[in-house]
Scaffold this motif. Structure first.
Motif, PDB file in Angstrom:
ATOM      1  N   ALA A  44      -6.121  11.243  30.141  1.00  0.00           N
ATOM      2  CA  ALA A  44      -6.596  10.819  31.608  1.00  0.00           C
ATOM      3  C   ALA A  44      -5.963   9.322  31.938  1.00  0.00           C
ATOM      4  O   ALA A  44      -5.805   8.894  32.904  1.00  0.00           O
ATOM      5  CB  ALA A  44      -7.765  11.382  31.500  1.00  0.00           C
ATOM      6  N   ILE A  45      -6.596   8.775  30.711  1.00  0.00           N
ATOM      7  CA  ILE A  45      -6.380   7.268  30.995  1.00  0.00           C
ATOM      8  C   ILE A  45      -4.787   6.892  30.987  1.00  0.00           C
ATOM      9  O   ILE A  45      -4.406   5.924  31.753  1.00  0.00           O
ATOM     10  CB  ILE A  45      -7.014   6.472  29.830  1.00  0.00           C
ATOM     11  CG1 ILE A  45      -8.331   6.472  29.800  1.00  0.00           C
ATOM     12  CG2 ILE A  45      -6.456   5.001  29.674  1.00  0.00           C
ATOM     13  CD1 ILE A  45      -9.141   6.047  28.538  1.00  0.00           C
ATOM     14  N   ASP A 102     -11.801  11.196  38.830  1.00  0.00           N
ATOM     15  CA  ASP A 102     -11.057  12.231  39.717  1.00  0.00           C
ATOM     16  C   ASP A 102      -9.874  12.852  39.113  1.00  0.00           C
ATOM     17  O   ASP A 102      -9.565  13.794  38.928  1.00  0.00           O
ATOM     18  CB  ASP A 102     -10.562  11.510  40.880  1.00  0.00           C
ATOM     19  CG  ASP A 102     -11.584  11.395  41.805  1.00  0.00           C
ATOM     20  OD1 ASP A 102     -12.627  12.102  41.809  1.00  0.00           O
ATOM     21  OD2 ASP A 102     -11.224  10.632  43.066  1.00  0.00           O
ATOM     22  N   VAL A 103      -9.202  12.008  38.252  1.00  0.00           N
ATOM     23  CA  VAL A 103      -7.853  12.395  37.488  1.00  0.00           C
ATOM     24  C   VAL A 103      -8.229  13.263  36.385  1.00  0.00           C
ATOM     25  O   VAL A 103      -7.741  14.338  36.201  1.00  0.00           O
ATOM     26  CB  VAL A 103      -7.314  10.937  36.798  1.00  0.00           C
ATOM     27  CG1 VAL A 103      -6.356  11.649  35.696  1.00  0.00           C
ATOM     28  CG2 VAL A 103      -6.800  10.200  37.880  1.00  0.00           C
ATOM     29  N   ARG A 104      -9.486  13.033  35.634  1.00  0.00           N
ATOM     30  CA  ARG A 104     -10.102  13.869  34.687  1.00  0.00           C
ATOM     31  C   ARG A 104     -10.214  15.441  35.227  1.00  0.00           C
ATOM     32  O   ARG A 104      -9.885  16.426  34.858  1.00  0.00           O
ATOM     33  CB  ARG A 104     -11.211  13.462  34.172  1.00  0.00           C
ATOM     34  CG  ARG A 104     -11.156  12.643  33.029  1.00  0.00           C
ATOM     35  CD  ARG A 104     -12.133  12.859  31.966  1.00  0.00           C
ATOM     36  NE  ARG A 104     -11.730  11.812  30.843  1.00  0.00           N
ATOM     37  CZ  ARG A 104     -12.191  10.751  30.587  1.00  0.00           C
ATOM     38  NH1 ARG A 104     -12.850  10.334  31.236  1.00  0.00           N
ATOM     39  NH2 ARG A 104     -11.477   9.966  29.649  1.00  0.00           N
ATOM     40  N   GLY A 115      -8.313  18.840  34.545  1.00  0.00           N
ATOM     41  CA  GLY A 115      -9.025  19.831  33.941  1.00  0.00           C
ATOM     42  C   GLY A 115      -9.824  19.492  32.628  1.00  0.00           C
ATOM     43  O   GLY A 115     -10.015  20.146  31.681  1.00  0.00           O
ATOM     44  N   LEU A 116     -10.016  17.998  32.682  1.00  0.00           N
ATOM     45  CA  LEU A 116     -10.619  17.688  31.168  1.00  0.00           C
ATOM     46  C   LEU A 116     -11.942  17.150  31.361  1.00  0.00           C
ATOM     47  O   LEU A 116     -12.285  16.396  30.262  1.00  0.00           O
ATOM     48  CB  LEU A 116      -9.452  16.331  31.015  1.00  0.00           C
ATOM     49  CG  LEU A 116      -8.296  16.503  30.376  1.00  0.00           C
ATOM     50  CD1 LEU A 116      -7.556  15.308  30.466  1.00  0.00           C
ATOM     51  CD2 LEU A 116      -8.046  17.346  29.155  1.00  0.00           C
ATOM     52  N   PHE A 147       0.806  17.322  32.547  1.00  0.00           N
ATOM     53  CA  PHE A 147       0.162  15.963  32.682  1.00  0.00           C
ATOM     54  C   PHE A 147       1.137  14.935  33.131  1.00  0.00           C
ATOM     55  O   PHE A 147       1.030  14.114  33.938  1.00  0.00           O
ATOM     56  CB  PHE A 147      -0.514  15.433  31.638  1.00  0.00           C
ATOM     57  CG  PHE A 147      -1.723  16.140  31.310  1.00  0.00           C
ATOM     58  CD1 PHE A 147      -2.178  17.190  31.868  1.00  0.00           C
ATOM     59  CD2 PHE A 147      -2.186  15.944  29.901  1.00  0.00           C
ATOM     60  CE1 PHE A 147      -3.339  17.702  31.609  1.00  0.00           C
ATOM     61  CE2 PHE A 147      -3.273  16.484  29.397  1.00  0.00           C
ATOM     62  CZ  PHE A 147      -3.868  17.599  30.174  1.00  0.00           C
ATOM     63  N   GLU A 148       2.563  14.983  32.909  1.00  0.00           N
ATOM     64  CA  GLU A 148       3.410  14.091  32.935  1.00  0.00           C
ATOM     65  C   GLU A 148       4.076  14.336  34.209  1.00  0.00           C
ATOM     66  O   GLU A 148       4.455  13.557  34.985  1.00  0.00           O
ATOM     67  CB  GLU A 148       4.314  14.085  31.713  1.00  0.00           C
ATOM     68  CG  GLU A 148       5.441  13.133  31.666  1.00  0.00           C
ATOM     69  CD  GLU A 148       4.891  11.716  31.400  1.00  0.00           C
ATOM     70  OE1 GLU A 148       3.808  11.749  31.018  1.00  0.00           O
ATOM     71  OE2 GLU A 148       5.469  10.602  31.595  1.00  0.00           O
TER      72      GLU A 148
END
Lengths: 293, 329
Positions: free
Chosen positions: B35-36, B50-52, B56-57, B96-97
């Motif tokens: 996520a980072i 939000d990104v997490r 779905g993390l 993710f990429e």
């Protein structure tokens, strides 16, 4: 003694044994050899490179650099392959030792254990044999922190993923050994399972397991070379033959020598170990004679 | 038979579950937080959350794994800003990429790996059976030696070494062939084959030795059997004996090996693909692993694991089909 005699009559085995022996010596005495050459594997020599042509070496083999230098960095190629032998063989041998430890342990436990133990351990073995190992090894190696010692890590990963075959053989042999009279005799005289395993089973396992082990050693080397080639194994500045081949792919049009040296060494060494394994197997298991002449 | 099939499928599911759990577990032990990495520089705690959530993390690892399994069979929804995007079953999540569905990435890459594996397998079988047969019939002494050499080489050479050698010889020295790039079969079959011929040869050098060895042993064994002697005594032509009797016995073990090897080539194609720069499933994996792209890595591992498991089961069934003496228990 006759077994040994027959091994000595096998020319292919002898050739393999001599080359493999030399490689082991090279790996053991790497610091001595590089000291003799007056080089070390990590010093950069930019003055020996042709910067106009993108860093291709100016000279080939010279009195100072017995096999020339690496393009791009100018590190001494002889010193790098010699230290590379250390890493390649070291990883393969340590992985083998671990594999045998795990494989024989689990195999004997499955063979001597009760129905339940046997079922669980055998399924576990099947599980590791069914995994796409290379894929798993790549995933495993890529997420481990960079600061961990790569060669040791490689040995552990190769061993953890590759003990299945040994376990299967050890279990099969144990199942057959434990029905022998001398094992029953030991049991009847009150020997516990551990004692039976150590005194009666393990000595009987030595021949089949070691014969098999001789064949996994080169396959461990191939795995190490492959993982390093993909960039998840040994990384520069540490040299291994696979790692060198990996860096060589970007140079192989400009400097074929850089591909040739580690490639030829890897091939010759692997072939030598396979010849040794083959010779041992032929002597230990006469049925194999027809198959691999 | 039904019992056998059920047990087989059950075993396959256990292997695949084990595989996915191991890969998932590995990634939660990993030192880098995806996520980072995705959130990038100047990331505020709000945005990171939000990104997490979008990745779905945000749940606990077991809960995430459970969500993943549900998605695989039922499909799942990902929050994307104010909207929700639905990922239909079989859902392997989004990369993710690149933010593309993993199933699409795999579907794009699979034809490359399949072309590589199938072509290499056909070439290996043709060369292996041919050489094994000729050497088993002792037609040419020299062939015997070549087969022996190849068998040893097959054990001793890593595929990327053969690949490097072939590239050096045919693309750099002789310049007979272009450097391989993948051309889809549907675009231009000739260019497809021309670009894949070197990878096929590289794999076949290693694979065909095993087939040659098996064929030779099988042919020699069946030629020594009584029914062959009887057939000879009846004056049946040697060619027909070889075709109907010797070859048949020799090919049974090959049938099972072929199924297993096809999957094995796919699973280890990563080396060949990297060597020849082919954009297959293996290359996808190497890229994804370096980017900590969990959904892609899980997707590739599951796909290869699935292929291997299915191939093993198919091999067992085929074995029973071609050899009536085999009982499936």
């Amino acid at each position: 003694m006759t077994l040994f005699r027959r091994l000595l009559d096998d020319r292919a085995f002898l050739a393999g044994a001599v080359i493999a022996g030399v490689m082991v010596l090279v790996a053991l005495f790497a610091p001595l050899l590089t000291a003799l050459a007056g080089q070390d594997p990590t010093t950069f020599h930019p003055e020996l490179l042709d910067s106009a042509r993108g860093g291709v070496p100016l000279h080939g083999i010279t009195a100072d650099h017995w096999l020339g230098v690496e393009p791009g960095t100018g590190r001494d190629l002889f010193a790098r392959v010699v230290y590379g032998a250390r890493v390649s063989l070291g990883v393969a041998v340590s992985a083998l030792a671990l594999q045998l430890l795990i494989g024989v342990g689990i195999g004997v436990a499955a063979g001597l254990g009760g129905r339940y133990t046997d079922a669980v351990l055998s399924r576990l073995t099947d599980l590791t044999l069914a995994f796409p190992l290379l894929v798993l090894a790549i995933a495993l190696l890529a997420i481990v922190p960079q600061s961990w010692p790569r060669p040791a890590l490689l040995a552990v990963v190769i061993a953890l993923l590759g003990w299945g075959g040994t376990a299967r053989i050890a279990r099969g042999e144990t199942l057959s050994l434990k029905t022998r009279d001398y094992v029953s005799a030991a049991r009847v005289s009150g020997a516990g399972t551990l004692l039976v395993a150590r005194r009666e089973i393990l000595p009987g396992l030595a021949a089949p397991v070691l014969t098999y082990a001789a064949l996994i050693l080169p396959s461990n080397m191939i795995t190490e070379a492959g993982l390093s080639f993909l960039g998840v194994g040994v990384r520069p500045p540490t040299p291994s033959w696979g790692q060198m081949l990996s860096s060589a792919t970007t140079w192989f049009r400009a400097d074929p020598m850089y591909v040739f040296v580690p490639g030829a060494l890897l091939f010759v060494t692997l072939l030598a170990f396979v010849l040794v394994a083959n010779g041992v197997r032929r002597v230990v298991d006469p049925r194999q004679r027809e198959v691999l002449r | 038979m039904t019992g056998y099939l059920l047990r087989r499928v059950g075993g396959a599911i256990v292997v695949l579950l084990g595989l996915s759990i191991i890969v998932y577990a590995l990634f939660y032990l990993a030192p880098k937080d995806p996520a980072i990495l995705t959130c990038g520089k100047g990331c505020t705690p709000d945005r990171l959350a939000d990104v997490r959530a979008a990745m779905g993390l945000d749940a606990s690892p077991p809960a995430q794994y459970w969500e993943f399994l549900r998605g695989l069979f039922l499909g799942r929804d990902f929050p994307a800003g104010p909207d929700v995007r639905h990922c239909p079953a079989p859902c392997l999540g989004y990369s993710f990429e690149t933010d593309q569905p993993v199933t699409k990435l795999l579907a794009d890459r699979l034809p490359v790996s399949a072309s590589l594996a199938i072509g290499a397998e056909i070439l290996s079988l043709a060369v292996g059976i041919g050489a094994g047969l000729l050497s088993g019939l002792r037609r040419f002494r020299i062939l015997d030696r070549i087969v022996n050499g190849l068998i040893l080489a097959g054990y001793a050479v890593p595929v990327f070494l053969v690949g490097l050698f072939l590239l050096l010889l045919f693309c750099v020295r002789l310049q007979w062939l272009p450097f391989p790039t993948y051309v889809p079969f549907t675009t231009d079959p000739a260019a497809w084959a021309e670009n894949l011929i070197l990878p096929w040869i590289a794999l076949a050098v290693i694979q065909s030795a095993a087939y040659a060895r098996l064929t030779r042993a099988g042919v020699q064994e069946s030629l020594a059997e009584d029914h062959v002697r009887t057939a000879r005594a009846y004056g049946i032509p040697e060619g027909r004996i070889v075709r109907t009797r010797a070859l048949r016995g020799a090919l049974v073990p090959l049938v099972t090996l072929t199924a297993i090897d096809l999957a094995a080539i796919m699973a280890s194609a990563v080396l060949t693909e990297t060597m020849f720069g082919l954009p297959g499933v293996g290359q996808l994996l190497v890229g994804a692993v370096n980017q900590i792209d969990l959904p892609v890595v899980v997707g590739v591992t599951l796909l290869t694991g699935f292929l291997v498991v299915v191939a093993n089961a198919v091999a067992d069934l085929l074995y029973a089909a071609v050899d009536p003496r085999v009982q499936l228990r």
